[in-house]
Write an enzyme that holds these catalytic residues in place. Structure first.
Site, PDB file in Angstrom:
ATOM      1  N   SER A  12      58.359 -67.332  37.863  1.00  0.00           N
ATOM      2  CA  SER A  12      57.235 -67.003  38.462  1.00  0.00           C
ATOM      3  C   SER A  12      57.564 -67.587  39.988  1.00  0.00           C
ATOM      4  O   SER A  12      58.461 -66.845  40.482  1.00  0.00           O
ATOM      5  CB  SER A  12      55.773 -67.897  37.940  1.00  0.00           C
ATOM      6  N   HIS A  39      56.391 -63.096  37.180  1.00  0.00           N
ATOM      7  CA  HIS A  39      55.061 -62.795  37.458  1.00  0.00           C
ATOM      8  C   HIS A  39      54.993 -62.048  39.035  1.00  0.00           C
ATOM      9  O   HIS A  39      55.578 -62.382  39.948  1.00  0.00           O
ATOM     10  CB  HIS A  39      54.482 -63.989  37.987  1.00  0.00           C
ATOM     11  N   ASP A 131      53.127 -70.778  31.888  1.00  0.00           N
ATOM     12  CA  ASP A 131      53.333 -69.648  31.044  1.00  0.00           C
ATOM     13  C   ASP A 131      54.859 -69.804  30.812  1.00  0.00           C
ATOM     14  O   ASP A 131      55.805 -70.220  31.564  1.00  0.00           O
ATOM     15  CB  ASP A 131      53.099 -68.336  32.000  1.00  0.00           C
TER      16      ASP A 131
END
Length: 331
Positions: A12, A39, A131
């Protein structure tokens, strides 16, 4: 096929540089397909595949639905689509967001386990929140290899730290050492396994792929959590998975505890700004009414409106003080 045929990587914030460092260390004959989720914002296009194609010896491309997974090739999730593995090919969907993201890391990791069992290497890199942690834990439960960027080396250590909290035995290294480490794990791995018998994992993966049978299954896992989904306001159900309890609503939005708290904080801030705007609008209207009352020679009405404007101004000041503070639960 001997060796681990699937390498799945999630990143991310700060992930582009970490991904470049990882793929730079891959050998040109890596006997595994590599799937990457970073992401991204929903709109526009991504140049990540081109960046990774230039960064290392392996060819990289943005995944296309139905692409056959070939060893020694890197497949990058496109914006606003989950990337999963289905029947040895890339599968793209606009399924429900997970942890506030699409693409999300957890669906990719779960689908890799569904496709190859223990014949998977999962890698979690830099990023905020958590995540990838649940997906990495799923890989670990099915005897796959787990790798995490050293939090001290990560520009944003939250994701690596969350992954290590669930998978403390994962191998760790700085990003520039992860490529050779992953390659060694691929070489040491057993042959591909059959699909594991894990109904929860299979159903959760199918939901991300917009499988309507899974979405409409009345026997969906979980128990009522007494919480609302911040994306759709539907009821959330608590889904125990090993040491972690996650949350999913009936339309499919999924949340880890940290991601749910972050989205609730954002929703609370939005509500406070709306309340502040409404109070300031009402205070302004009361002041106009006071001016009008004075012009008509009605001082009592003017005084009442000015009093109301002052009370609203004080309430607005309290809300501004709340907005200036760090949200509860944040460092």
């Amino acid at each position: 096929m001997s060796g681990r045929p699937l390498v799945v990587v999630g990143a991310s914030a700060g992930g582009v540089e970490s991904l470049r460092a990882v793929v730079r260390g891959f050998p040109p004959d890596l006997p595994a397909a590599v799937l990457v989720v970073l992401h991204t914002t929903p709109g526009g296009s991504s140049v990540l595949a081109s960046i990774l194609d230039w960064a290392g010896p392996l060819p990289a491309s943005t995944a296309v639905d139905g692409d056959e997974l070939l060893p020694g090739h890197i497949y990058v999730a496109p914006p606003d689509h989950h990337l999963t593995v289905l029947d040895g090919r890339c599968s793209l969907s606009r399924g429900p967001q997970e942890n506030g993201h699409r693409p999300a890391i957890d669906p990719l990791f779960r689908s890799a386990v569904r496709a190859a069992g223990s014949a998977v290497v999962g890698v979690v890199l830099t990023g905020m929140l958590d995540d990838g942690a649940a997906g990495l834990a799923a890989i670990a439960r099915h005897a796959g290899a787990t790798v995490v960027q050293d939090p001290a080396d990560a520009l944003y250590p939250s994701m690596p730290q969350a992954a290590l909290s669930l998978v403390p035995n994962a191998a760790t290294a700085s990003a520039d050492k992860l490529g050779p480490l992953v390659a060694d794990l691929v070489q040491q791995a057993p042959a591909i396994d059959p699909t594991p018998d894990d109904p929860l994992l299979n159903q959760e993966t199918a939901i991300a792929e917009l499988d309507m049978d899974a979405l409409n299954d009345p026997d969906r896992p979980g128990v009522p959590a007494g919480l609302g989904c911040p994306d759709c306001n539907g009821a959330l159900f608590a889904v125990p998975e090993g040491a972690l309890t996650r949350y999913r609503c009936r339309v499919g939005h999924a949340w880890s505890p940290e991601s749910l708290l972050a989205r609730q904080n954002a929703a609370m801030e939005g509500a406070l700004w709306m309340a502040l705007r409404t109070m300031e609008d009402k205070a302004a209207l009361h002041r106009r009414l006071a001016d009008s009352a004075n012009d008509r020679g009605a001082p009592l009405v003017a005084t009442q409106n000015l009093r109301s404007a002052g009370e609203l101004g004080e309430a607005a000041r309290l809300i501004r003080d709340l907005l200036a503070q760090e949200p509860p639960g944040q460092p």
